[in-house]
Design a protein around this motif. Structure first.
Motif, short mmCIF file in Angstrom:
data_model
loop_
_atom_site.label_atom_id
_atom_site.label_comp_id
_atom_site.label_asym_id
_atom_site.label_seq_id
_atom_site.Cartn_x
_atom_site.Cartn_y
_atom_site.Cartn_z
N THR A 1 0.72 -1.34 -0.13
CA THR A 1 -0.04 0.00 -0.03
C THR A 1 0.85 1.22 -0.06
O THR A 1 2.17 1.31 0.36
N PHE B 1 -5.42 -1.80 -6.58
CA PHE B 1 -4.50 -1.33 -7.71
C PHE B 1 -4.97 -2.05 -9.20
O PHE B 1 -4.74 -3.28 -9.45
N PRO C 1 2.06 -0.81 -6.87
CA PRO C 1 2.13 -0.12 -5.82
C PRO C 1 3.58 0.58 -5.57
O PRO C 1 3.31 1.73 -5.28
N TYR D 1 5.15 4.28 1.72
CA TYR D 1 5.04 2.80 1.05
C TYR D 1 5.07 1.68 2.19
O TYR D 1 6.05 1.84 3.18
#
Length: 391
Positions: free
Chosen positions: A276, A307, A312, A290
């Motif tokens: 994420t 996503f 990501p 991150y």
């Protein structure tokens, strides 16, 4: 340094070979020719000039060295009116008021001319005492503890000259002072070098990111061919944004909780599991983070998930190129909404090139982290020495 009424051992735990015997205790006023601060020039900041005589303020005394990145100057005529606070090479500078109280440094050998304001104390030692040794005592855990105990004044932290001059220091012979001071100076120089390496790598990363995301720098696929052109998308079309939640009802555990300032605590449940990219909803809105794994975010921090046609880690670097403050929706504390973020248009390449870009930038990040770890080890080593090498 000695605490009032407390007897301490006169031999350090860690010592260079060839030195023996107890250290002697003296008050700072016994080993110094000068202990006093400067003052604010008549007219205050209005008399500052672009050049002239360097005027040292408490923010310049930092990290055990004199930092002059944000220097101000005063006219020579003003300096001549403040002769008692002229700074010389090898003077010790000690911050005596405010949040930076207790910070100190030794003025470099090649220092030419300067003056100080009232928040900085000049300590000029007698010839038989080594400035870098004494300043290192000030920086040690013992020294900082003493400074905290001596703070005076209501509403503002401060040290008075009576207490500074009365500081009790345990001192070896000049030769041993030089040995210790030189060793600690070498460690300081190594830390300074590490900081320069880290700054250089971060500048390189910033330059390369600008080139990558402006598409001035393009990569080739596995066959040496150009990748396809990037396409424009709204953020809301390539990922979903989740809301953080309160965690205080949860028990202590192993799942990290993050806010806009980073890690906060550990709990026993997770809000999201996987890769994420987090971005602030309120407060610090311009520092994306991150994370990969089980985690929880508080209600001031959004997290991303689901996503579509994007990686990501690539989104993490892409988010670093967005001027989030431009999308601030509040006049007070900066704020973002999901709707605003989802409408932001971005340029995105195909997955294969995203992967290449992510690995390229991640390699630089890994190198930066290695250098930061080395710097942390030197700082840890110095901290250990400061605890063991002084009486």
């Amino acid at each position: 340094m000695e605490e009032q009424g407390k007897k301490v051992t006169k031999v350090p735990n860690l010592r260079f070979p060839g030195f023996e015997g107890e250290w002697e205790t003296k008050k700072l006023e016994e080993i110094a020719n000068k202990v006093n601060s400067g003052k604010t020039p008549l007219g205050g900041e209005a008399v500052y000039t672009k050049d002239g005589v360097l005027f040292i303020r408490s923010q310049n005394v930092n990290n055990d060295r004199l930092e002059l990145d944000n220097s101000v100057f005063i006219p020579e005529s003003v300096n001549n009116q403040m002769k008692n606070s002229i700074v010389r090479s090898n003077d010790i500078l000690l911050n005596i008021t405010g949040a930076s109280l207790g910070r100190s440094c030794v003025v470099p050998e090649d220092f030419k001319m300067g003056n100080v304001n009232q928040h900085v104390c000049i300590i000029r030692l007698k010839q038989q005492y080594y400035p870098r040794f004494v300043q290192s005592i000030f920086s040690s855990y013992k020294g900082q503890t003493i400074f905290k105990s001596l703070q005076t004044g209501s509403g503002r932290e401060g040290l008075n000259f009576e207490s500074i001059r009365g500081l009790k220091l345990s001192l070896p012979h000049r030769n041993e002072q030089e040995k210790i001071g030189t060793l600690l100076s070498l460690i300081d120089e190594r830390i300074k070098t590490q900081n320069k390496i880290i700054e250089g790598l971060e500048t390189l990363k910033s330059t390369l990111m600008n080139k990558v995301f402006s598409q001035q720098l393009r990569f080739k696929d596995g066959n040496g061919n150009d990748f396809s052109e990037w396409s424009e998308s709204k953020i809301g079309d390539i990922l979903k944004i989740g809301n953080g939640k309160d965690y205080k009802h949860l028990k202590e555990g192993t799942i990290p909780v993050y806010g806009t300032g980073g890690y906060m605590t550990f709990v026993n449940e997770y809000l999201y599991d996987g890769e994420t990219v987090c971005i602030g909803r309120k407060g610090t809105i311009n520092k994306p983070m991150y994370y990969n794994g089980k985690m929880w975010t508080v209600d001031t921090l959004f997290y991303t998930h689901s996503f579509q046609s994007c990686i990501p880690k690539f989104i993490f670097y892409l988010f670093q190129t967005i001027n989030w403050l431009e999308y601030n929706e509040a006049s007070g504390v900066p704020s973002l909404s999901k709707t605003t973020i989802e409408k932001i248009k971005v340029q995105v390449p195909f997955l294969e090139e995203q992967d290449v870009i992510s690995k390229f930038l991640s390699a630089i990040d890994q190198k930066i982290q290695v250098e930061k770890d080395i710097s942390a080890q030197f700082k840890k080593q110095k901290k250990h020495l400061l605890r063991q090498i002084f009486v």
